[in-house]
Design a protein around this motif. Structure first.
Motif, short mmCIF file in Angstrom:
data_model
loop_
_atom_site.label_atom_id
_atom_site.label_comp_id
_atom_site.label_asym_id
_atom_site.label_seq_id
_atom_site.Cartn_x
_atom_site.Cartn_y
_atom_site.Cartn_z
N LEU A 1 -0.35 3.49 -9.95
CA LEU A 1 -0.44 4.24 -8.90
C LEU A 1 0.26 3.96 -7.90
CD1 LEU A 1 -4.32 4.95 -9.22
CD2 LEU A 1 -2.74 6.18 -10.33
N ARG A 2 1.19 4.93 -7.37
CA ARG A 2 1.95 4.59 -6.37
C ARG A 2 2.31 5.80 -5.31
NH1 ARG A 2 4.68 2.14 -10.70
NH2 ARG A 2 5.03 0.11 -10.40
N GLY A 3 2.45 5.38 -3.87
CA GLY A 3 2.28 6.44 -2.72
C GLY A 3 2.52 5.67 -1.66
N ARG A 4 2.31 6.17 -0.46
CA ARG A 4 2.52 5.98 0.85
C ARG A 4 1.35 5.05 1.21
NH1 ARG A 4 4.21 10.18 5.42
NH2 ARG A 4 2.10 10.94 4.60
N ALA A 5 0.33 5.48 1.16
CA ALA A 5 -1.10 5.02 1.83
C ALA A 5 -2.19 5.37 1.12
CB ALA A 5 -1.08 5.22 3.40
N TRP A 6 -3.39 4.56 1.26
CA TRP A 6 -4.53 5.00 0.98
C TRP A 6 -5.51 5.40 1.77
CZ3 TRP A 6 -6.09 5.17 -4.35
CH2 TRP A 6 -5.11 4.59 -5.39
N ILE A 7 -6.44 6.16 1.64
CA ILE A 7 -7.53 7.09 2.55
C ILE A 7 -8.69 6.67 1.66
CG2 ILE A 7 -8.30 8.91 3.75
CD1 ILE A 7 -5.56 9.79 3.63
N ASN A 8 -9.78 6.30 2.65
CA ASN A 8 -11.18 6.14 1.99
C ASN A 8 -11.48 5.00 1.03
OD1 ASN A 8 -12.16 8.49 3.26
ND2 ASN A 8 -12.46 9.83 1.60
N THR A 9 -10.70 3.95 1.40
CA THR A 9 -10.93 2.61 0.83
C THR A 9 -10.46 1.54 1.56
OG1 THR A 9 -10.53 1.51 -1.43
CG2 THR A 9 -8.78 3.02 -0.57
N GLU A 10 -11.09 0.55 1.46
CA GLU A 10 -10.46 -0.71 2.35
C GLU A 10 -9.26 -1.41 1.99
OE1 GLU A 10 -14.01 -3.35 2.15
OE2 GLU A 10 -14.91 -2.05 3.70
N LYS A 11 -8.77 -1.20 0.56
CA LYS A 11 -7.64 -1.70 0.10
C LYS A 11 -6.93 -0.85 -0.81
CE LYS A 11 -9.57 -4.59 -3.66
NZ LYS A 11 -8.59 -4.13 -4.86
N PRO A 12 -5.58 -0.95 -1.03
CA PRO A 12 -4.94 -0.23 -2.08
C PRO A 12 -5.60 -0.71 -3.70
CG PRO A 12 -3.09 -1.20 -0.61
CD PRO A 12 -4.55 -1.85 -0.25
N SER B 1 -18.68 2.00 -6.21
CA SER B 1 -17.35 2.71 -5.90
C SER B 1 -16.67 1.90 -4.81
CB SER B 1 -17.51 4.37 -5.50
OG SER B 1 -16.43 4.82 -5.14
N PRO B 2 -15.24 2.09 -5.13
CA PRO B 2 -14.51 1.60 -4.00
C PRO B 2 -14.30 2.36 -2.94
CG PRO B 2 -13.01 2.24 -5.87
CD PRO B 2 -14.54 2.61 -6.17
N TYR B 3 -15.05 3.49 -2.90
CA TYR B 3 -15.05 4.23 -1.67
C TYR B 3 -15.62 3.89 -0.58
CZ TYR B 3 -16.94 8.21 1.45
OH TYR B 3 -17.33 9.19 2.29
N ALA B 4 -14.76 3.99 0.60
CA ALA B 4 -15.23 3.47 1.96
C ALA B 4 -15.11 4.58 3.02
CB ALA B 4 -14.31 2.23 2.35
N PRO B 5 -16.31 5.21 3.32
CA PRO B 5 -16.18 6.28 4.52
C PRO B 5 -15.76 6.01 5.71
CG PRO B 5 -18.39 5.64 4.17
CD PRO B 5 -17.80 4.68 3.00
N PRO B 6 -14.89 6.57 6.45
CA PRO B 6 -14.43 6.42 7.56
C PRO B 6 -15.76 6.63 8.75
CG PRO B 6 -13.76 8.86 7.12
CD PRO B 6 -14.47 8.07 5.92
N PRO B 7 -15.40 6.19 10.07
CA PRO B 7 -16.25 6.36 10.82
C PRO B 7 -16.63 7.95 11.41
CG PRO B 7 -14.33 5.42 11.90
CD PRO B 7 -14.37 5.19 10.54
N ALA B 8 -17.88 8.30 11.52
CA ALA B 8 -18.05 9.58 11.93
C ALA B 8 -17.63 9.94 13.32
CB ALA B 8 -19.57 9.85 11.75
N ILE B 9 -17.11 10.94 13.60
CA ILE B 9 -16.79 11.33 14.80
C ILE B 9 -17.62 12.62 15.48
CG2 ILE B 9 -14.82 12.11 16.25
CD1 ILE B 9 -12.99 10.76 14.64
#
Length: 605
Positions: free
Chosen positions: A12-23, A160-168
């Motif tokens: 899996l290759r791309g620019r960046a990861w979202i919703n996880t603490e590490k690639p 799961s490796p899912y890590a939610p972002p802080p709520a706004i």
């Protein structure tokens, strides 16, 4: 266990990861079942798949990892911050790989949004599924993989490796549409909060909320009612409202329903839809509460009924509040840009509606073709836009002008049309009298709707979570911005005889459903039409001989495939419809391939 084809999964290759603490790497995922969801946030079918995946993510939460691989279609979607906002907007609760260069898309030979790729716990691709409607088959495949690898000792359970972002917290969250009410206030569909909000005349002060803020389909008073990502709003004429007992119709998008609101009390009722998504073969007319809908995105009072932008099936429908019925108004369910008689036209995720002052013309923001379309006197036409893959920010004569995924339209006092050019962050103007396109405002955050206030325009800035008032300029500016094409590499094909095959393998325990005739259907066309010398049209077989012209350099092959399957056993077998539309950019070259395989479900062995 059935013997299945397996292919080693690429990294899996791309620019960046979202919703996880590490690639994440495939080594990190070893021992789990993995579903890669190739999606792009403009695509309504991709949003449907997100909803289909949620119950499976919960059911297999300790053995399944879903990873969204975001493969953008539009230039705006390649912006990382825009993707971060979309992940929140659509409540994506799994890791997302931002892949703006389509690196992973190419490695996995993906050809359509959405596509699901299943990787087993040993790191092998075992299935690919294009389109939506695969939840049942995916469920059975996951159950097989879990049993097989638990027996082999290759299954690893865990979190799961899912890590939610802080709520706004904001008063509005991704508002969709706005409606001016007779008393000088505004009703806003607060999509991110699953509710409606009435704002004071300053367009900021909250007067009341309708809906308790939780996702659901619940009727009742304003504190009890529930919506799911509501969008479009329209007022009924007073004489109609007095007879039916409600004033406003709401496109309750993710509930696949129309809701009615009585403004005096805030009471909400369901008017149309079953709460389930419409599928091919189901009724398209009849009693409104007995016919399923598909992601209604906007509504407008037109020709004595409520016109509905049925984004999920690329059609316009009509709801008659007095008769309590629905029917198709225009469109075939095929995705594309084709004008002509209303029932023969093709749309692409129509998301905004507005009616001319004389009531004769229904203007449409056709988002996936980046087009301004219209319906008048039973025919569909195109004012601005050329097709699924051309977009940009260019003013001038309508035949050369470009939008980028517009979501809203508003008729201005002079009869011209304001287009909420969402992915360009702009408000554009089309003048039917001159055929010219100009720019009224730029620098907006995903504008999605607007209403006219005297000489101003009140714009919904959806990604900024607010309404913004802008002055309508006496003379609009001209922008000579860039033209874009979707950055999907064309498939090299050879002129002459050509073999098209759609791969479909029914889920385990199912067979093709041939009880009422052919279980499969294939529809093929091309842009330009001259690309196809032979083979265009509809037929029951999923494989077809085509002949490609040697006088055309390239174009787009439009392929729509459908397959129906049902359980092999049982007195009342459950049946499922699998469908996908592909737009395949092709380049005609002597070194090109003479065969093209598109996977609906399975693997091209």
């Amino acid at each position: 266990m059935p013997k299945r084809v397996r292919l080693r999964a690429p990294e899996l290759r791309g620019r960046a990861w979202i919703n996880t603490e590490k690639p994440l790497t495939l080594a990190d995922l070893r021992g789990r079942c993995v579903v890669l969801d190739f999606w792009t946030f403009c695509c309504i079918n991709c949003l449907h798949v997100l909803d289909e995946l949620r119950p499976l993510e919960e059911k297999y939460r300790d053995v399944l990892i879903v990873i969204g691989v975001h493969s953008p279609k539009f230039a705006h979607e390649a912006d990382h911050d825009a993707l971060v906002a979309a992940v929140e907007r659509y409540d994506v609760r799994h890791p997302v790989l931002d892949d703006p260069e389509l690196v992973t898309w190419k490695q996995y030979a993906v050809r359509a949004w959405p596509t699901l790729t299943v990787i087993d716990p040993e790191g092998y691709v075992v299935a690919q599924m294009a389109g939506e409607g695969h939840a049942h088959g995916l469920d059975s495949l996951l159950a097989e993989l879990v049993a097989e690898h638990e027996a082999k000792g290759t299954l690893r359970r865990g979190d799961s490796p899912y890590a939610p972002p802080p709520a706004i917290q904001t008063e509005l969250r991704f508002p969709g549409k706005v409606l001016a009410l007779p008393g000088g206030t505004y009703l806003v569909s607060d999509s991110g909060h699953h509710s409606l909000v009435e704002l004071a005349g300053d367009a900021e002060t909250v007067l009341r909320r309708i809906g308790d803020g939780e996702r659901g389909l619940v009727d009742g008073g304003p504190e009890r009612a529930r919506f799911s990502e509501p969008q479009g709003l329209c007022s009924l004429p007073p004489e109609v409202a007095g007879r039916v007992g409600y004033d406003v119709v709401v496109a309750d998008t993710v509930n696949h329903a129309l809701r009615g609101v009585t403004l005096a009390t805030g009471e909400v009722r369901t008017l149309a839809g079953t709460g389930r998504q419409w599928w091919q073969g189901e009724p398209t007319s009849g009693a409104a509460r007995e016919v399923s809908l598909s992601s209604p995105w906007d509504v407008a009072w037109y020709d004595g009924r409520v016109a509905v932008a049925m984004a999920g099936v690329h059609q316009l429908w009509a709801f008659d509040p007095l008769a309590g019925t629905v029917e198709v108004l225009a469109g075939t369910t095929n995705e594309g840009l084709v004008d002509g008689p209303a029932r023969e036209a093709w749309f692409a995720q129509t998301s905004g509606l507005a009616v001319s002052a004389d009531g004769r013309t229904l203007w449409l923001a056709d988002s996936e073709t980046s087009a301004l379309r219209y319906l008048a006197e039973g025919r569909v036409g195109t004012a601005v836009g050329t097709g699924l893959f051309d977009f940009g920010h260019r003013d001038g004569p309508a035949g050369q002008a470009l939008f980028q995924h517009p979501l809203g339209v508003t008729v201005l006092p002079d009869g011209s049309v304001a287009v909420l050019d969402t992915y360009n962050g702009a408000v554009r103007r089309y003048d039917p009298a001159t055929g010219e396109v100009t720019t009224l405002a730029t620098g907006l955050a995903e504008p999605s709707d607007a209403v006219v206030i005297s000489s101003d325009l009140l714009v919904v800035e959806s990604a900024a979570h607010r309404l913004t008032r802008i002055r309508l300029p006496e003379e609009a500016a001209r922008v000579h911005g860039p033209a874009h094409r979707t950055q999907r590499p064309p498939t090299d094909v050879a002129a002459g005889e050509f073999r098209l095959e759609v791969v479909f393998t029914p889920p385990t325990g199912q067979k093709l459903d041939e009880r009422y005739g052919p279980a499969t259907r294939l529809l093929v066309s091309a842009s330009p039409p001259e690309l196809l010398v032979e083979g265009a049209g509809a037929g029951p077989d999923l494989a077809r001989r085509l002949v490609l012209s040697d006088r055309v350099d390239g174009g787009v092959l439009h392929v729509s495939a459908m397959a129906a399957s049902c359980d092999e056993e049982g007195e009342f077998p459950a049946c499922h419809v699998h469908q996908q539309d592909w737009g395949i950019p092709v380049r005609v070259t002597p070194e090109g391939a003479s065969r093209l395989a598109l996977v609906l479900r399975g693997l091209d062995a």
